[in-house]
Design a protein around this motif. Structure first.
Motif, PDB file in Angstrom:
ATOM      1  N   SER A 197     -49.303  52.171  18.331  1.00 49.26           N
ATOM      2  CA  SER A 197     -48.661  53.491  18.450  1.00 49.26           C
ATOM      3  C   SER A 197     -48.743  54.159  17.084  1.00 49.26           C
ATOM      4  CB  SER A 197     -47.194  53.337  18.881  1.00 49.26           C
ATOM      5  OG  SER A 197     -47.119  52.727  20.153  1.00 49.26           O
ATOM      6  N   ILE A 198     -49.381  55.321  17.009  1.00 53.32           N
ATOM      7  CA  ILE A 198     -49.628  55.978  15.723  1.00 53.32           C
ATOM      8  C   ILE A 198     -49.400  57.488  15.844  1.00 53.32           C
ATOM      9  CG2 ILE A 198     -51.219  54.244  14.824  1.00 53.32           C
ATOM     10  CD1 ILE A 198     -53.543  55.876  15.838  1.00 53.32           C
ATOM     11  N   LEU A 199     -49.530  58.173  14.703  1.00 52.40           N
ATOM     12  CA  LEU A 199     -49.434  59.635  14.589  1.00 52.40           C
ATOM     13  C   LEU A 199     -48.076  60.159  15.039  1.00 52.40           C
ATOM     14  CD1 LEU A 199     -53.007  60.665  15.855  1.00 52.40           C
ATOM     15  CD2 LEU A 199     -52.263  60.141  13.527  1.00 52.40           C
ATOM     16  N   ASP A 200     -47.028  59.405  14.763  1.00 52.81           N
ATOM     17  CA  ASP A 200     -45.677  59.836  15.132  1.00 52.81           C
ATOM     18  C   ASP A 200     -45.262  61.011  14.235  1.00 52.81           C
ATOM     19  OD1 ASP A 200     -43.234  59.931  16.328  1.00 52.81           O
ATOM     20  OD2 ASP A 200     -42.389  58.227  15.219  1.00 52.81           O
ATOM     21  N   ASN A 201     -44.971  62.176  14.857  1.00 56.17           N
ATOM     22  CA  ASN A 201     -44.597  63.398  14.126  1.00 56.17           C
ATOM     23  C   ASN A 201     -45.640  63.767  13.075  1.00 56.17           C
ATOM     24  OD1 ASN A 201     -42.210  63.508  15.596  1.00 56.17           O
ATOM     25  ND2 ASN A 201     -41.080  62.312  14.068  1.00 56.17           N
ATOM     26  N   ALA A 202     -46.911  63.545  13.390  1.00 53.69           N
ATOM     27  CA  ALA A 202     -47.991  63.798  12.433  1.00 53.69           C
ATOM     28  C   ALA A 202     -48.636  65.155  12.701  1.00 53.69           C
ATOM     29  CB  ALA A 202     -49.042  62.699  12.520  1.00 53.69           C
ATOM     30  N   VAL A 203     -48.844  65.908  11.640  1.00 52.54           N
ATOM     31  CA  VAL A 203     -49.458  67.230  11.754  1.00 52.54           C
ATOM     32  C   VAL A 203     -50.965  67.089  11.882  1.00 52.54           C
ATOM     33  CG1 VAL A 203     -47.619  68.316  10.432  1.00 52.54           C
ATOM     34  CG2 VAL A 203     -49.650  67.445   9.248  1.00 52.54           C
ATOM     35  N   LEU A 252     -61.433  55.467  24.130  1.00 54.04           N
ATOM     36  CA  LEU A 252     -60.013  55.176  23.995  1.00 54.04           C
ATOM     37  C   LEU A 252     -59.239  55.678  25.209  1.00 54.04           C
ATOM     38  CD1 LEU A 252     -59.347  56.048  20.246  1.00 54.04           C
ATOM     39  CD2 LEU A 252     -59.933  53.831  21.245  1.00 54.04           C
ATOM     40  N   ASN A 253     -58.342  54.829  25.683  1.00 52.70           N
ATOM     41  CA  ASN A 253     -57.404  55.196  26.739  1.00 52.70           C
ATOM     42  C   ASN A 253     -56.080  55.518  26.047  1.00 52.70           C
ATOM     43  OD1 ASN A 253     -56.070  55.574  29.139  1.00 52.70           O
ATOM     44  ND2 ASN A 253     -55.996  53.400  29.684  1.00 52.70           N
ATOM     45  N   LEU A 254     -55.703  56.811  26.021  1.00 57.77           N
ATOM     46  CA  LEU A 254     -54.568  57.276  25.229  1.00 57.77           C
ATOM     47  C   LEU A 254     -53.439  57.789  26.129  1.00 57.77           C
ATOM     48  CD1 LEU A 254     -56.652  59.270  22.588  1.00 57.77           C
ATOM     49  CD2 LEU A 254     -55.786  56.930  22.382  1.00 57.77           C
ATOM     50  N   ASN A 255     -52.234  57.760  25.576  1.00 61.87           N
ATOM     51  CA  ASN A 255     -51.086  58.287  26.299  1.00 61.87           C
ATOM     52  C   ASN A 255     -50.042  58.747  25.289  1.00 61.87           C
ATOM     53  OD1 ASN A 255     -48.341  58.178  27.632  1.00 61.87           O
ATOM     54  ND2 ASN A 255     -49.625  57.719  29.421  1.00 61.87           N
ATOM     55  N   SER A 256     -49.552  59.974  25.468  1.00 63.65           N
ATOM     56  CA  SER A 256     -48.509  60.520  24.592  1.00 63.65           C
ATOM     57  C   SER A 256     -47.218  60.685  25.382  1.00 63.65           C
ATOM     58  CB  SER A 256     -48.931  61.877  24.018  1.00 63.65           C
ATOM     59  OG  SER A 256     -50.026  61.714  23.123  1.00 63.65           O
ATOM     60  N   PRO A 257     -46.176  59.959  25.002  1.00 64.22           N
ATOM     61  CA  PRO A 257     -44.907  60.068  25.736  1.00 64.22           C
ATOM     62  C   PRO A 257     -44.184  61.376  25.416  1.00 64.22           C
ATOM     63  CG  PRO A 257     -44.665  58.607  23.859  1.00 64.22           C
ATOM     64  CD  PRO A 257     -46.123  58.966  23.910  1.00 64.22           C
ATOM     65  N   MET A 278     -54.233  68.060  23.120  1.00 66.07           N
ATOM     66  CA  MET A 278     -54.052  66.821  22.357  1.00 66.07           C
ATOM     67  C   MET A 278     -55.395  66.430  21.748  1.00 66.07           C
ATOM     68  SD  MET A 278     -51.635  64.772  25.050  1.00 66.07           S
ATOM     69  CE  MET A 278     -50.017  65.400  25.547  1.00 66.07           C
ATOM     70  N   GLY A 279     -55.825  67.200  20.788  1.00 65.81           N
ATOM     71  CA  GLY A 279     -57.134  66.953  20.177  1.00 65.81           C
ATOM     72  C   GLY A 279     -57.083  65.815  19.171  1.00 65.81           C
ATOM     73  N   TYR A 351     -47.817  67.181  18.482  1.00 66.09           N
ATOM     74  CA  TYR A 351     -47.793  66.557  17.159  1.00 66.09           C
ATOM     75  C   TYR A 351     -46.957  65.276  17.118  1.00 66.09           C
ATOM     76  CZ  TYR A 351     -49.722  71.036  15.741  1.00 66.09           C
ATOM     77  OH  TYR A 351     -50.511  72.139  15.622  1.00 66.09           O
ATOM     78  N   ASP A 352     -46.810  64.640  18.259  1.00 63.17           N
ATOM     79  CA  ASP A 352     -45.969  63.442  18.252  1.00 63.17           C
ATOM     80  C   ASP A 352     -46.792  62.205  18.597  1.00 63.17           C
ATOM     81  OD1 ASP A 352     -43.688  62.064  17.821  1.00 63.17           O
ATOM     82  OD2 ASP A 352     -42.546  62.904  19.476  1.00 63.17           O
ATOM     83  N   LEU A 353     -46.103  61.147  18.907  1.00 67.04           N
ATOM     84  CA  LEU A 353     -46.671  59.812  19.072  1.00 67.04           C
ATOM     85  C   LEU A 353     -47.818  59.763  20.081  1.00 67.04           C
ATOM     86  CD1 LEU A 353     -45.898  56.875  18.081  1.00 67.04           C
ATOM     87  CD2 LEU A 353     -44.722  56.646  20.274  1.00 67.04           C
ATOM     88  N   VAL A 354     -48.815  58.901  19.792  1.00 63.52           N
ATOM     89  CA  VAL A 354     -49.867  58.600  20.751  1.00 63.52           C
ATOM     90  C   VAL A 354     -50.023  57.086  20.809  1.00 63.52           C
ATOM     91  CG1 VAL A 354     -51.711  58.845  19.023  1.00 63.52           C
ATOM     92  CG2 VAL A 354     -52.261  58.980  21.456  1.00 63.52           C
ATOM     93  N   ASN A 355     -50.128  56.566  22.029  1.00 61.36           N
ATOM     94  CA  ASN A 355     -50.327  55.137  22.242  1.00 61.36           C
ATOM     95  C   ASN A 355     -51.778  54.862  22.622  1.00 61.36           C
ATOM     96  OD1 ASN A 355     -47.537  54.385  21.931  1.00 61.36           O
ATOM     97  ND2 ASN A 355     -47.148  55.252  23.975  1.00 61.36           N
TER      98      ASN A 355
END
Length: 368
Positions: A197-203, A252-257, A278-279, A351-355
């Motif tokens: 899980s990365i890019l939490d609150n990341a610009v 990549l199989n991604l998901n943003s909660p 979600m680029g 701009y929030d979390l991605v799994n």
């Protein structure tokens, strides 16, 4: 009486073959071979190796031998379980006046825990199969009448079939071309493992290491020298590849909660919609890796962007393709160490979390 002798000889040979070490024209057959055919009549050369850091670092000739009309093959046997994540050393012999005068170490290999045995296999002959003109793969009369099941021959004639070894298959009643190893695609597959899980609150522009868990390498991977190594400089894992050109495909199989709270960093859905842009981008770092010392030298990066439009809590697939070139180097131990970082693309509206979900996430490498 002659028949009895021949049968006795056959069973004696068969009994020895079960334990290995049968030689034709050699008094010292390779112990790792069931049958070792040698056509060298001179005195075999001998050599010893030295290792350091799990790699062969030098080869010393103890006897140059005699009678060589071409460069013999240099092989390394033993030295630990290098097949489990390691690579075999490679070397080339130099011959002058029928004597081996030197050995050039092409690749020191990896994973050696003890000094391997150096085997200089003399021989200026190969195994020659009969040359046949197989114009019709279904013919049981030409070029061989009633061919036996498993009969092997080389299609050396002028016809439209492959110029390659063929064997006769009595089940299909046809000649079948064998696989040409040079034409077999060289690929490697890596499946992602563990949670990430990365890019939490990341610009936009922020990025993080992508391969932080040791990936699972598929058993069908057949790129010689390929391995995955923990990068002690940057953290995470780097993909180690020998000199050459490659196509690297990242899926990549991604998901943003759902954000908690909403609106982090200016997050907002697209106008009049419940979807977000979600680029993502991947920075591919072309580092150098010393295969002898296991030291990384940071290289330049190339950024590839992929725009993805999706809802929150919805899996979205992203795919990148990258042409990766590992240039030639005078030192054959200097090879490629590819490092990957996943980041948020400019103009994204989330701009929030991605799994990164392991199931469905993988990397494919094709040697070009």
């Amino acid at each position: 009486m002659k028949t009895i002798n021949l049968i006795s000889m056959f069973f004696a040979t068969a009994a020895i073959a079960q334990s290995g070490g049968v030689g034709i024209n050699t008094s010292t057959p390779d112990p790792s071979a069931i049958l070792h055919i040698e056509n060298f009549k001179g005195i075999p050369a001998t050599a010893t190796a030295t290792i350091s850091g799990g790699a062969v670092t030098g080869i010393s000739i103890t006897n140059g031998g005699s009678g060589y009309t071409s460069a013999p093959t240099v092989n390394f046997y033993g030295g630990g379980s290098i097949v489990n994540g390691g690579t075999k050393a490679r070397a080339t012999a130099i011959v002058s006046g029928g004597v081996v005068t030197g050995v050039t170490l092409n690749n020191g290999g990896t994973g050696y825990t003890s000094i391997p045995t150096v085997a200089v296999s003399g021989g200026n002959k190969g195994l020659l199969f009969p040359s046949l003109n197989i114009t019709n793969l279904s013919s049981t009369t030409t070029p061989v009448a009633s061919p036996a099941n498993g009969l092997i021959g080389y299609n050396g004639g002028t016809n439209t079939n492959n110029n390659a070894l063929h064997f006769f298959n009595s089940t299909t009643n046809q000649w079948q071309s064998t696989i040409d190893a040079e034409d077999t695609p060289k690929v490697a597959y890596l499946d992602f493992t563990g949670s990430l899980s990365i890019l939490d609150n990341a610009v936009a522009g922020a990025n993080s290491l992508l391969v932080v868990n040791p990936p699972a390498i598929s058993g069908v991977s057949n790129i010689m020298g390929f391995k995955v190594v923990l990068n002690t400089l940057s953290g995470g894992y780097s993909l180690i590849l020998p000199q050459g050109n490659y196509l690297v495909e990242v899926n990549l199989n991604l998901n943003s909660p759902q954000e908690i709270p909403a609106g982090q960093g200016g997050t907002a859905p697209l106008t009049g919609s419940t979807y977000y842009l979600m680029g993502y981008f991947i920075d591919f770092y072309s580092d150098a890796f010393n295969n002898t010392t296991s030291v990384f030298t940071p290289g330049i990066n190339s950024r590839k962007e992929v725009p993805i439009v999706s809802k929150v809590n919805t899996n979205h697939l992203a795919t990148w393709s990258y042409y990766y070139s590992v240039p030639p180097n005078a030192n054959s131990n200097i090879i490629g160490g590819l490092r990957l970082r996943l980041g948020r693309m400019q103009n994204s509206t989330f701009y929030d979390l991605v799994n990164v979900i392991p199931a469905g996430s993988y990397i494919k490498i094709s040697k070009l």
